[in-house]
Design an enzyme around this catalytic site. Structure first.
Site, PDB file in Angstrom:
ATOM      1  N   CYS A  90       0.772  -1.167  -0.073  1.00 50.31           N
ATOM      2  CA  CYS A  90      -0.097  -0.152   0.062  1.00 50.31           C
ATOM      3  C   CYS A  90       0.871   1.206   0.014  1.00 50.31           C
ATOM      4  CB  CYS A  90      -0.955  -0.057   1.196  1.00 50.31           C
ATOM      5  SG  CYS A  90      -1.952   1.536   1.295  1.00 50.31           S
ATOM      6  N   CYS A 111      -0.468   4.068   2.159  1.00 52.56           N
ATOM      7  CA  CYS A 111      -0.390   3.872   3.710  1.00 52.56           C
ATOM      8  C   CYS A 111       1.196   4.208   4.169  1.00 52.56           C
ATOM      9  CB  CYS A 111      -0.459   2.483   4.069  1.00 52.56           C
ATOM     10  SG  CYS A 111      -2.123   1.732   3.504  1.00 52.56           S
ATOM     11  N   ASP A 112       2.085   3.650   3.239  1.00 57.63           N
ATOM     12  CA  ASP A 112       3.391   3.653   3.516  1.00 57.63           C
ATOM     13  C   ASP A 112       4.515   4.496   2.895  1.00 57.63           C
ATOM     14  OD1 ASP A 112       2.920   1.684   5.479  1.00 57.63           O
ATOM     15  OD2 ASP A 112       2.823  -0.026   3.968  1.00 57.63           O
TER      16      ASP A 112
END
Ligand code: NAP
Length: 342
Positions: free
Chosen positions: A145, A148-149
């Site tokens: 992701c 997300c990261d």
């Protein structure tokens, strides 16, 4: 209401519709079932909003020409479904019983529901590369992701694995943070849509390594330092240094609840007809749990709508006095809409 076949719960509350999953298909099913006055119960699952909730920017959902983020769209879906009476439970379904009617739905939170219909919209999850080092370094440089990261890779070097829309879109997103993004694709041609390909090729931070697969992810002191590679044409082996590996090699349906209960194809997708009916009368499916072709927010929304309309029809037939035979696959019947128990 008739046809409570084999039930010991006749006095208990029986739901009309339970929707399993909170992605675009699930919330749309909720919206339509609620507007049919069925007071549906939607159980979110652990990944609230599904895959769209980890999408940074959605440009191709009609009605939002300025684009919006995945979480924003999920909140709009939820608000609209709730406005008309969908009840949303933050819980995880861990068992369904569909060989008796009403069906039983059990959750990790300890709830047990009886329900006349079920709409399955459990979606899909990222496919793993399944190479040595992948599991070991997940969360330590291996990610599924970028939204997300990506932030953790500011000024760093990252690899993106895959050649579809996800790989292209996420590689573009990662250029916001990373100093260099290399896409490793196993063929010499992307599967991604033309518009995303054009953006990838135009982005100076992105380099594409064609005909290349990762054979191992390696690291030191609990962090990724590189990958071992193989050229798919020459079989030549190589090594690349990097800080992060973002894997986007497709998705697998979230089907753990269904083996032995609902018909699945060889890839594990639920098999439905055009009315979103599974092989069990009263159980419908929508979105990526049953769609291995389109997998768009827009198509999942349409399938959720269709599933709720079919569930509404099914309930009308029950109300009209039709019994159901759970052994008869409803997809083989066009009329009557529900198989009549002899
Ligand atoms: P996908 O379209 O199935 O692409 C997966 C990619 O990974 C393919 O390029 C495939 O290579 C490669 N691959 C598969 N297994 C591999 C392996 N073991 N090692 C190396 N490479 C491997 O999956 P996706 O990109 O996640 O997209 C899924 C669906 O969501 C698609 O329908 C897509 O259109 C949709 N989507 C749409 C958008 C958008 O509209 N903006 C964004 C994201 C996703 P091959 O090409 O050789 O098969």
């Amino acid at each position: 209401m008739t046809a409570i076949n084999g039930s010991n719960h006749k006095e208990e509350k029986i739901e009309n519709v339970i929707i399993i999953g909170s992605g675009p298909a699930g919330f749309t099913a909720g919206l339509y079932a609620a507007r049919a006055n069925l007071s549906p119960l939607l159980i979110t699952g652990n990944d609230y909003g599904g895959q769209v909730s980890i999408t940074y920017d959605i440009e191709n959902y009609p009605g939002f020409p300025e684009s919006l983020s995945g979480p924003e769209l999920v909140e709009k879906f939820k608000a609209q479904a709730e406005k008309f009476g969908t009840r949303v439970e933050f819980d995880y379904v861990n068992e369904i019983v569909v060989d008796r009617h009403p069906f039983i739905v059990r959750t990790a939170g300890g709830a047990e529901y009886l329900t006349r219909t079920i709409i399955v919209s459990t979606g899909a999850r990222p496919r793993y590369l399944e190479v040595p080092g992948e599991k070991e370094f997940t969360g330590k440089g291996v990610s599924y992701c970028a939204t997300c990261d990506g932030f953790f890779f500011r000024g760093k070097d990252v690899l993106v694995i895959g050649g579809g829309d996800s790989a292209a879109e996420e590689a573009l997103f990662l250029t916001r943070y990373a100093s260099r993004v290399r896409i490793l694709h196993r063929r010499d041609k992307f599967r991604a849509s033309k518009i995303l390909q054009d953006r990838v090729f135009a982005n100076e931070k992105i380099e594409v390594l064609w005909n290349t697969v990762v054979t191992e992810i390696v690291g030191e002191n609990g962090a990724v330092t590189g990958v071992k590679t193989r050229n798919t044409l020459t079989q030549e082996e190589g090594r690349l240094s990097t800080d992060g590996v973002f894997v986007f090699v497709g998705h697998l349906p979230n089907n753990e609840l269904f083996p032995g209960k609902l018909e699945m194809d060889e890839d594990g997708h639920l098999v439905t007809d055009r009315k979103m009916r599974t092989n069990v009368p009263g159980v419908f499916a929508a979105g990526e749990i049953q769609d291995k072709v389109f997998k768009q927010v827009a198509t999942s929304v349409g399938q959720g709508c269709a599933a709720a309309m079919s569930a509404t029809r099914f309930l009308e037939d029950l109300e009209a006095g039709h019994a159901i035979d759970l052994r008869v696959d409803p997809r083989e019947f066009t009329a009557p809409r529900v198989a009549v128990l002899a």
